[in-house]
Design a protein around this motif. Sequence first.
Motif, PDB file in Angstrom:
ATOM      1  N   ARG A 129     -11.450  13.115  -2.341  1.00  0.00           N
ATOM      2  CA  ARG A 129     -11.159  12.479  -1.048  1.00  0.00           C
ATOM      3  C   ARG A 129     -12.327  12.648  -0.078  1.00  0.00           C
ATOM      4  O   ARG A 129     -12.543  11.787   0.773  1.00  0.00           O
ATOM      5  CB  ARG A 129      -9.889  13.072  -0.434  1.00  0.00           C
ATOM      6  CG  ARG A 129      -8.636  12.791  -1.234  1.00  0.00           C
ATOM      7  CD  ARG A 129      -8.289  11.282  -1.241  1.00  0.00           C
ATOM      8  NE  ARG A 129      -8.205  10.750   0.106  1.00  0.00           N
ATOM      9  CZ  ARG A 129      -7.135  10.800   0.861  1.00  0.00           C
ATOM     10  NH1 ARG A 129      -6.030  11.345   0.407  1.00  0.00           N
ATOM     11  NH2 ARG A 129      -7.141  10.271   2.078  1.00  0.00           N
ATOM     12  N   PHE A 159      -5.107  -1.014  -2.052  1.00  0.00           N
ATOM     13  CA  PHE A 159      -6.197  -0.063  -1.888  1.00  0.00           C
ATOM     14  C   PHE A 159      -5.769   1.380  -2.128  1.00  0.00           C
ATOM     15  O   PHE A 159      -4.611   1.755  -1.896  1.00  0.00           O
ATOM     16  CB  PHE A 159      -6.762  -0.157  -0.459  1.00  0.00           C
ATOM     17  CG  PHE A 159      -7.535  -1.411  -0.194  1.00  0.00           C
ATOM     18  CD1 PHE A 159      -6.890  -2.580   0.180  1.00  0.00           C
ATOM     19  CD2 PHE A 159      -8.918  -1.419  -0.329  1.00  0.00           C
ATOM     20  CE1 PHE A 159      -7.610  -3.743   0.424  1.00  0.00           C
ATOM     21  CE2 PHE A 159      -9.646  -2.576  -0.087  1.00  0.00           C
ATOM     22  CZ  PHE A 159      -8.990  -3.741   0.291  1.00  0.00           C
ATOM     23  N   GLY A 160      -6.738   2.171  -2.564  1.00  0.00           N
ATOM     24  CA  GLY A 160      -6.566   3.607  -2.611  1.00  0.00           C
ATOM     25  C   GLY A 160      -6.889   4.216  -1.266  1.00  0.00           C
ATOM     26  O   GLY A 160      -7.259   3.511  -0.321  1.00  0.00           O
ATOM     27  N   PRO A 161      -6.779   5.552  -1.143  1.00  0.00           N
ATOM     28  CA  PRO A 161      -7.014   6.215   0.144  1.00  0.00           C
ATOM     29  C   PRO A 161      -8.483   6.351   0.505  1.00  0.00           C
ATOM     30  O   PRO A 161      -8.814   6.629   1.656  1.00  0.00           O
ATOM     31  CB  PRO A 161      -6.385   7.588  -0.056  1.00  0.00           C
ATOM     32  CG  PRO A 161      -6.491   7.822  -1.532  1.00  0.00           C
ATOM     33  CD  PRO A 161      -6.314   6.478  -2.174  1.00  0.00           C
ATOM     34  N   GLY A 202      -7.434   8.149   7.972  1.00  0.00           N
ATOM     35  CA  GLY A 202      -7.542   8.935   6.752  1.00  0.00           C
ATOM     36  C   GLY A 202      -6.912   8.293   5.530  1.00  0.00           C
ATOM     37  O   GLY A 202      -6.817   8.927   4.473  1.00  0.00           O
ATOM     38  N   LYS A 203      -6.503   7.043   5.670  1.00  0.00           N
ATOM     39  CA  LYS A 203      -5.854   6.365   4.542  1.00  0.00           C
ATOM     40  C   LYS A 203      -6.545   5.045   4.245  1.00  0.00           C
ATOM     41  O   LYS A 203      -7.330   4.533   5.036  1.00  0.00           O
ATOM     42  CB  LYS A 203      -4.378   6.116   4.848  1.00  0.00           C
ATOM     43  CG  LYS A 203      -3.552   7.385   5.027  1.00  0.00           C
ATOM     44  CD  LYS A 203      -2.087   7.059   5.228  1.00  0.00           C
ATOM     45  CE  LYS A 203      -1.268   8.323   5.379  1.00  0.00           C
ATOM     46  NZ  LYS A 203       0.192   8.013   5.556  1.00  0.00           N
ATOM     47  N   GLY A 204      -6.236   4.497   3.099  1.00  0.00           N
ATOM     48  CA  GLY A 204      -6.758   3.189   2.753  1.00  0.00           C
ATOM     49  C   GLY A 204      -5.911   2.092   3.359  1.00  0.00           C
ATOM     50  O   GLY A 204      -4.799   2.328   3.830  1.00  0.00           O
ATOM     51  N   PRO A 205      -6.420   0.868   3.390  1.00  0.00           N
ATOM     52  CA  PRO A 205      -5.650  -0.261   3.931  1.00  0.00           C
ATOM     53  C   PRO A 205      -4.364  -0.477   3.140  1.00  0.00           C
ATOM     54  O   PRO A 205      -4.354  -0.380   1.912  1.00  0.00           O
ATOM     55  CB  PRO A 205      -6.613  -1.445   3.764  1.00  0.00           C
ATOM     56  CG  PRO A 205      -7.973  -0.834   3.694  1.00  0.00           C
ATOM     57  CD  PRO A 205      -7.777   0.476   3.002  1.00  0.00           C
ATOM     58  N   GLN A 206      -3.308  -0.785   3.871  1.00  0.00           N
ATOM     59  CA  GLN A 206      -1.998  -1.010   3.266  1.00  0.00           C
ATOM     60  C   GLN A 206      -1.571  -2.456   3.520  1.00  0.00           C
ATOM     61  O   GLN A 206      -1.594  -2.918   4.656  1.00  0.00           O
ATOM     62  CB  GLN A 206      -0.990  -0.047   3.885  1.00  0.00           C
ATOM     63  CG  GLN A 206       0.446  -0.229   3.415  1.00  0.00           C
ATOM     64  CD  GLN A 206       1.408   0.648   4.199  1.00  0.00           C
ATOM     65  OE1 GLN A 206       1.010   1.391   5.096  1.00  0.00           O
ATOM     66  NE2 GLN A 206       2.692   0.553   3.874  1.00  0.00           N
ATOM     67  N   TYR A 208      -3.542  -6.352   6.856  1.00  0.00           N
ATOM     68  CA  TYR A 208      -3.527  -4.980   6.360  1.00  0.00           C
ATOM     69  C   TYR A 208      -3.403  -4.013   7.534  1.00  0.00           C
ATOM     70  O   TYR A 208      -3.870  -4.285   8.638  1.00  0.00           O
ATOM     71  CB  TYR A 208      -4.830  -4.655   5.617  1.00  0.00           C
ATOM     72  CG  TYR A 208      -4.946  -5.236   4.228  1.00  0.00           C
ATOM     73  CD1 TYR A 208      -5.607  -6.437   4.011  1.00  0.00           C
ATOM     74  CD2 TYR A 208      -4.417  -4.574   3.127  1.00  0.00           C
ATOM     75  CE1 TYR A 208      -5.739  -6.963   2.735  1.00  0.00           C
ATOM     76  CE2 TYR A 208      -4.543  -5.085   1.846  1.00  0.00           C
ATOM     77  CZ  TYR A 208      -5.202  -6.288   1.659  1.00  0.00           C
ATOM     78  OH  TYR A 208      -5.332  -6.808   0.391  1.00  0.00           O
ATOM     79  N   LEU A 245     -13.826   2.640  -0.780  1.00  0.00           N
ATOM     80  CA  LEU A 245     -12.456   2.284  -1.129  1.00  0.00           C
ATOM     81  C   LEU A 245     -12.410   1.576  -2.476  1.00  0.00           C
ATOM     82  O   LEU A 245     -13.220   0.706  -2.757  1.00  0.00           O
ATOM     83  CB  LEU A 245     -11.862   1.359  -0.070  1.00  0.00           C
ATOM     84  CG  LEU A 245     -11.577   1.982   1.294  1.00  0.00           C
ATOM     85  CD1 LEU A 245     -11.448   0.907   2.353  1.00  0.00           C
ATOM     86  CD2 LEU A 245     -10.316   2.814   1.231  1.00  0.00           C
ATOM     87  N   GLU A 301       0.716   3.953  -1.522  1.00  0.00           N
ATOM     88  CA  GLU A 301      -0.621   4.532  -1.683  1.00  0.00           C
ATOM     89  C   GLU A 301      -0.750   5.246  -3.014  1.00  0.00           C
ATOM     90  O   GLU A 301      -1.836   5.395  -3.547  1.00  0.00           O
ATOM     91  CB  GLU A 301      -0.891   5.492  -0.512  1.00  0.00           C
ATOM     92  CG  GLU A 301      -2.313   5.997  -0.464  1.00  0.00           C
ATOM     93  CD  GLU A 301      -2.572   6.832   0.779  1.00  0.00           C
ATOM     94  OE1 GLU A 301      -1.804   6.747   1.755  1.00  0.00           O
ATOM     95  OE2 GLU A 301      -3.521   7.570   0.773  1.00  0.00           O
ATOM     96  N   LEU A 305     -16.904   5.330   4.026  1.00  0.00           N
ATOM     97  CA  LEU A 305     -15.660   5.469   3.261  1.00  0.00           C
ATOM     98  C   LEU A 305     -15.732   4.471   2.115  1.00  0.00           C
ATOM     99  O   LEU A 305     -15.922   3.279   2.335  1.00  0.00           O
ATOM    100  CB  LEU A 305     -14.454   5.178   4.153  1.00  0.00           C
ATOM    101  CG  LEU A 305     -13.081   5.309   3.487  1.00  0.00           C
ATOM    102  CD1 LEU A 305     -12.784   6.774   3.160  1.00  0.00           C
ATOM    103  CD2 LEU A 305     -11.987   4.744   4.385  1.00  0.00           C
TER     104      LEU A 305
END
Lengths: 117, 112
Positions: A9, A108-110, B41-45, B36, A90, A1, A88
């Motif tokens: 954020r 992707f970012g957070p 609270g996070k983006g896709p990984q 993914y 992204l 990340e 959100l």
Amino acid sequence: ETGVTQTPRHLVMGMTNKKSLKCEQHLGHNAMYWYKQSAKKPLELMFVYNFKEQTENNSVPSRFSPECPNSSHLFLHLHTLQPEDSALYLCASSQDRSSGGAADTQYFGPGTRLTVL
Amino acid sequence: GESVGLHLPTLSVQEGDNSIINCAYSNSASDYFIWYKQESGKGPQFIIDIRSNMDKRQGQRVTVLLNKTVKHLSLQIAATQPGDSAVYFCAEKLYYGQNFVFGPGTRLSVLP
């Protein structure tokens, strides 16, 4: 990340405000993307930049204005947003959009959680 | 337009069990797929990808299976752990095409 960072954020803004979202990628990639993620909906592609040139605008309203000064930075300028724009947002990057395949795998970012009042 | 979808919006599994998350795609021309994982609270990984010239690919504790005949993609997670709790979604496109089409996601909950 940590490869793709986004600030802020969280953002709360009124409908008459002007704000900007920032994205920075540290992966040496050449393509950057803005996506919108709303509740219970798939990711929606907004804008694509490849080697700093905008290659796609997915029918996004003009109240969203992207800027890509170099391959590592991407901004999304916001003005006179509507409550339905709350989502959100992204940012993503990929190695090289023009090569296709695995080089187009997006990281992707957070995200920035945006609330429009 | 064609789209990617998921059969199950939610999936609950016991810790230690195996998980299987499914994805149906409608574009028979798609030949590149990614799974993914998105934690709260996070983006896709990025988890794992597969090209259509393969029907199986393994990673660390994860396996992706591709059945081109029925246009079905699955993600198998072995020995599911609490840290696997997240939304999982698939993405598909033409290998040399432009844009990914993302599925809506399946929420995986791991029960203690």
